[in-house]
Design a protein around this motif. Structure first.
Motif, PDB file in Angstrom:
ATOM      1  N   ILE A  99       0.829  -1.202   0.000  1.00 11.70           N
ATOM      2  CA  ILE A  99       0.000   0.000   0.000  1.00 11.70           C
ATOM      3  C   ILE A  99       0.867   1.258   0.000  1.00 11.70           C
ATOM      4  O   ILE A  99       0.732   2.128  -0.857  1.00 11.70           O
ATOM      5  N   SER A 100       1.756   1.344   0.971  1.00  4.82           N
ATOM      6  CA  SER A 100       2.573   2.556   1.126  1.00  4.82           C
ATOM      7  C   SER A 100       4.060   2.306   0.953  1.00  4.82           C
ATOM      8  O   SER A 100       4.845   3.245   0.943  1.00  4.82           O
ATOM      9  N   GLY A 101       4.447   1.050   0.843  1.00 10.04           N
ATOM     10  CA  GLY A 101       5.867   0.723   0.820  1.00 10.04           C
ATOM     11  C   GLY A 101       6.378   0.274   2.173  1.00 10.04           C
ATOM     12  O   GLY A 101       7.502  -0.160   2.293  1.00 10.04           O
ATOM     13  N   GLY A 102       5.537   0.426   3.219  1.00 12.78           N
ATOM     14  CA  GLY A 102       5.923  -0.036   4.544  1.00 12.78           C
ATOM     15  C   GLY A 102       7.148   0.656   5.109  1.00 12.78           C
ATOM     16  O   GLY A 102       8.055   0.005   5.609  1.00 12.78           O
ATOM     17  N   HIS A 103       7.165   1.976   5.063  1.00 10.42           N
ATOM     18  CA  HIS A 103       8.317   2.715   5.585  1.00 10.42           C
ATOM     19  C   HIS A 103       8.387   2.637   7.114  1.00 10.42           C
ATOM     20  O   HIS A 103       9.430   2.322   7.670  1.00 10.42           O
ATOM     21  N   THR A 109      11.618   6.989   4.836  1.00  7.57           N
ATOM     22  CA  THR A 109      10.948   7.880   3.887  1.00  7.57           C
ATOM     23  C   THR A 109      11.919   8.892   3.308  1.00  7.57           C
ATOM     24  O   THR A 109      11.918   9.160   2.097  1.00  7.57           O
ATOM     25  N   PHE A 110      12.777   9.451   4.145  1.00  7.83           N
ATOM     26  CA  PHE A 110      13.766  10.419   3.681  1.00  7.83           C
ATOM     27  C   PHE A 110      14.740   9.770   2.699  1.00  7.83           C
ATOM     28  O   PHE A 110      15.083  10.354   1.667  1.00  7.83           O
ATOM     29  N   GLY A 111      15.185   8.549   3.021  1.00  9.26           N
ATOM     30  CA  GLY A 111      16.087   7.839   2.119  1.00  9.26           C
ATOM     31  C   GLY A 111      15.448   7.569   0.774  1.00  9.26           C
ATOM     32  O   GLY A 111      16.094   7.665  -0.271  1.00  9.26           O
ATOM     33  N   MET A 112      14.158   7.241   0.766  1.00 11.95           N
ATOM     34  CA  MET A 112      13.447   7.005  -0.485  1.00 11.95           C
ATOM     35  C   MET A 112      13.261   8.297  -1.274  1.00 11.95           C
ATOM     36  O   MET A 112      13.336   8.308  -2.503  1.00 11.95           O
ATOM     37  N   ALA A 113      13.011   9.395  -0.575  1.00 10.74           N
ATOM     38  CA  ALA A 113      12.846  10.683  -1.252  1.00 10.74           C
ATOM     39  C   ALA A 113      14.156  11.147  -1.866  1.00 10.74           C
ATOM     40  O   ALA A 113      14.188  11.648  -2.995  1.00 10.74           O
ATOM     41  N   ALA A 123       6.521  12.553   0.674  1.00 15.67           N
ATOM     42  CA  ALA A 123       7.371  12.271   1.832  1.00 15.67           C
ATOM     43  C   ALA A 123       6.942  13.100   3.033  1.00 15.67           C
ATOM     44  O   ALA A 123       6.930  12.613   4.166  1.00 15.67           O
ATOM     45  N   LEU A 124       6.567  14.357   2.804  1.00 15.52           N
ATOM     46  CA  LEU A 124       6.124  15.207   3.910  1.00 15.52           C
ATOM     47  C   LEU A 124       4.825  14.685   4.519  1.00 15.52           C
ATOM     48  O   LEU A 124       4.652  14.687   5.740  1.00 15.52           O
ATOM     49  N   PHE A 125       3.907  14.219   3.683  1.00 19.85           N
ATOM     50  CA  PHE A 125       2.667  13.627   4.195  1.00 19.85           C
ATOM     51  C   PHE A 125       2.960  12.346   4.972  1.00 19.85           C
ATOM     52  O   PHE A 125       2.317  12.055   5.988  1.00 19.85           O
ATOM     53  N   TYR A 126       3.921  11.558   4.495  1.00 21.50           N
ATOM     54  CA  TYR A 126       4.338  10.360   5.224  1.00 21.50           C
ATOM     55  C   TYR A 126       4.860  10.737   6.608  1.00 21.50           C
ATOM     56  O   TYR A 126       4.543  10.098   7.606  1.00 21.50           O
ATOM     57  N   TRP A 127       5.685  11.776   6.657  1.00 19.24           N
ATOM     58  CA  TRP A 127       6.256  12.215   7.934  1.00 19.24           C
ATOM     59  C   TRP A 127       5.151  12.610   8.917  1.00 19.24           C
ATOM     60  O   TRP A 127       5.208  12.245  10.093  1.00 19.24           O
ATOM     61  N   VAL A 128       4.178  13.367   8.441  1.00 21.01           N
ATOM     62  CA  VAL A 128       3.081  13.780   9.314  1.00 21.01           C
ATOM     63  C   VAL A 128       2.352  12.550   9.857  1.00 21.01           C
ATOM     64  O   VAL A 128       2.059  12.461  11.063  1.00 21.01           O
ATOM     65  N   SER A 129       2.059  11.585   8.997  1.00 19.95           N
ATOM     66  CA  SER A 129       1.363  10.369   9.419  1.00 19.95           C
ATOM     67  C   SER A 129       2.175   9.604  10.451  1.00 19.95           C
ATOM     68  O   SER A 129       1.647   9.138  11.475  1.00 19.95           O
ATOM     69  N   GLY A 245      22.309   8.845   7.599  1.00 19.63           N
ATOM     70  CA  GLY A 245      22.551   7.449   7.288  1.00 19.63           C
ATOM     71  C   GLY A 245      21.594   6.915   6.240  1.00 19.63           C
ATOM     72  O   GLY A 245      21.998   6.169   5.334  1.00 19.63           O
ATOM     73  N   ALA A 246      20.318   7.313   6.319  1.00 19.02           N
ATOM     74  CA  ALA A 246      19.323   6.857   5.350  1.00 19.02           C
ATOM     75  C   ALA A 246      19.611   7.402   3.957  1.00 19.02           C
ATOM     76  O   ALA A 246      19.501   6.676   2.953  1.00 19.02           O
ATOM     77  N   ALA A 247      19.982   8.683   3.878  1.00 19.84           N
ATOM     78  CA  ALA A 247      20.275   9.291   2.578  1.00 19.84           C
ATOM     79  C   ALA A 247      21.482   8.627   1.917  1.00 19.84           C
ATOM     80  O   ALA A 247      21.457   8.313   0.721  1.00 19.84           O
ATOM     81  N   VAL A 248      22.530   8.389   2.691  1.00 14.36           N
ATOM     82  CA  VAL A 248      23.725   7.758   2.138  1.00 14.36           C
ATOM     83  C   VAL A 248      23.413   6.334   1.670  1.00 14.36           C
ATOM     84  O   VAL A 248      23.870   5.897   0.605  1.00 14.36           O
TER      85      VAL A 248
END
Length: 275
Positions: A99-103, A109-113, A123-129, A245-248
């Motif tokens: 459904i959402s990717g199961g972040h 979410t940041f790493g995926m963005a 990604a911002l909506f994911y963060w709020v949730s 770490g997620a971004a790298v």
């Protein structure tokens, strides 16, 4: 020459106008893709999965303190929290994967963005949730277990904030790298093995770092317990390290270790989420 110069200026002006017009249009399209029905299904899935994950992880820590007041010096309490982390993350990732990717984690979410797998508005909506879910889960535990305090994540006395950030960043790197690898369809269908692998790396990281940095790897989990526990001391440790770490991890996996040949290959998110 004058005519050529005038022509070049006209072309340059035309290109500049097109670029200026394209930026707002692309941003508008990205935002519109992030407010579709499928997108809201994804945000709800992230909220539910994060809620149950935080409830299990923070709740297991509270249970360990209830059974053993001297929890800090008891190795069994660390094992309990690590097992709860592994089981809860495996289950919640699996339940939201299609459904959402199961972040279940703002760092994921940041790493995926950063890797371009989801748009910035999504990604911002994911963060709020995720953050709301973590706060609600911690509040439910605080209200339900009246005699037990929700303990925020803390770092050991012998640790510095910089050292704890490095530890959290390395652990989150391993977690997000595993998320990328588990969801890569070029390796075959995900099945149940992917979420189990993600849960295993999270549990192992808790065993390795629990007494030092708390083994968060999840800014939402740290944020929710900090809100309820009333202490934001060293909160930056649980954001800066995991996000870096997620971004790298995302950039390294997609561009160096296993370059993507086809866009949208490991998203696990429906097109409606603005990927």
């Amino acid at each position: 020459m004058h005519r050529i110069s005038h022509t070049l200026k006209s072309i340059s002006h035309s290109c500049s106008m097109r670029l200026n017009n394209m930026a707002p249009t692309m941003l508008r399209e990205r935002f519109q893709q992030s407010v579709t029905a499928n997108s809201f299904r994804s945000y709800l899935a992230e909220f539910l999965s994060t809620f149950f994950y935080v409830f299990a992880v923070v709740g297991s820590s509270m249970s360990a303190r209830k059974l053993n007041p001297n929890v800090a010096s008891d190795p069994s309490s660390l094992v309990v929290v690590a097992i709860a982390n592994a089981l809860a993350l495996s289950a919640t990732v699996y339940s939201a994967w299609n459904i959402s990717g199961g972040h279940v984690n703002p760092a994921v979410t940041f790493g995926m963005a950063v890797g371009g797998h989801i748009s910035v508005p999504t990604a911002l909506f994911y963060w709020v949730s995720q953050l709301l879910a973590a706060v609600f889960a911690s509040l439910v535990l605080k209200v339900a277990v009246v005699g037990q305090h929700v303990q925020p994540y803390i770092i050991a006395e012998e640790m510095t904030g910089f050292g704890a950030s490095i530890m959290e960043g390395i652990m989150t790197f391993g977690l997000v790298y595993t998320v990328y690898a588990a969801g890569d369809t070029r390796r075959g269908t995900m099945g149940v093995v992917g979420p189990i692998a993600i849960g295993f790396i999270a549990g192992a990281n808790v065993l390795a770092s629990g007494p030092f940095s708390g083994g968060s790897m999840n800014p939402a989990c740290a944020f929710g317990s900090a809100i309820t526990g009333g202490s934001f001391k060293n909160q930056a440790v649980y954001w800066v390290g995991p996000l870096i770490g997620a971004a790298v991890a995302g950039l390294l996996y997609d561009n160096v270790v296993f370059p993507s040949q086809a866009p949208d290959s490991i998203r696990g998110v429906t097109e409606g989420t603005g990927v």
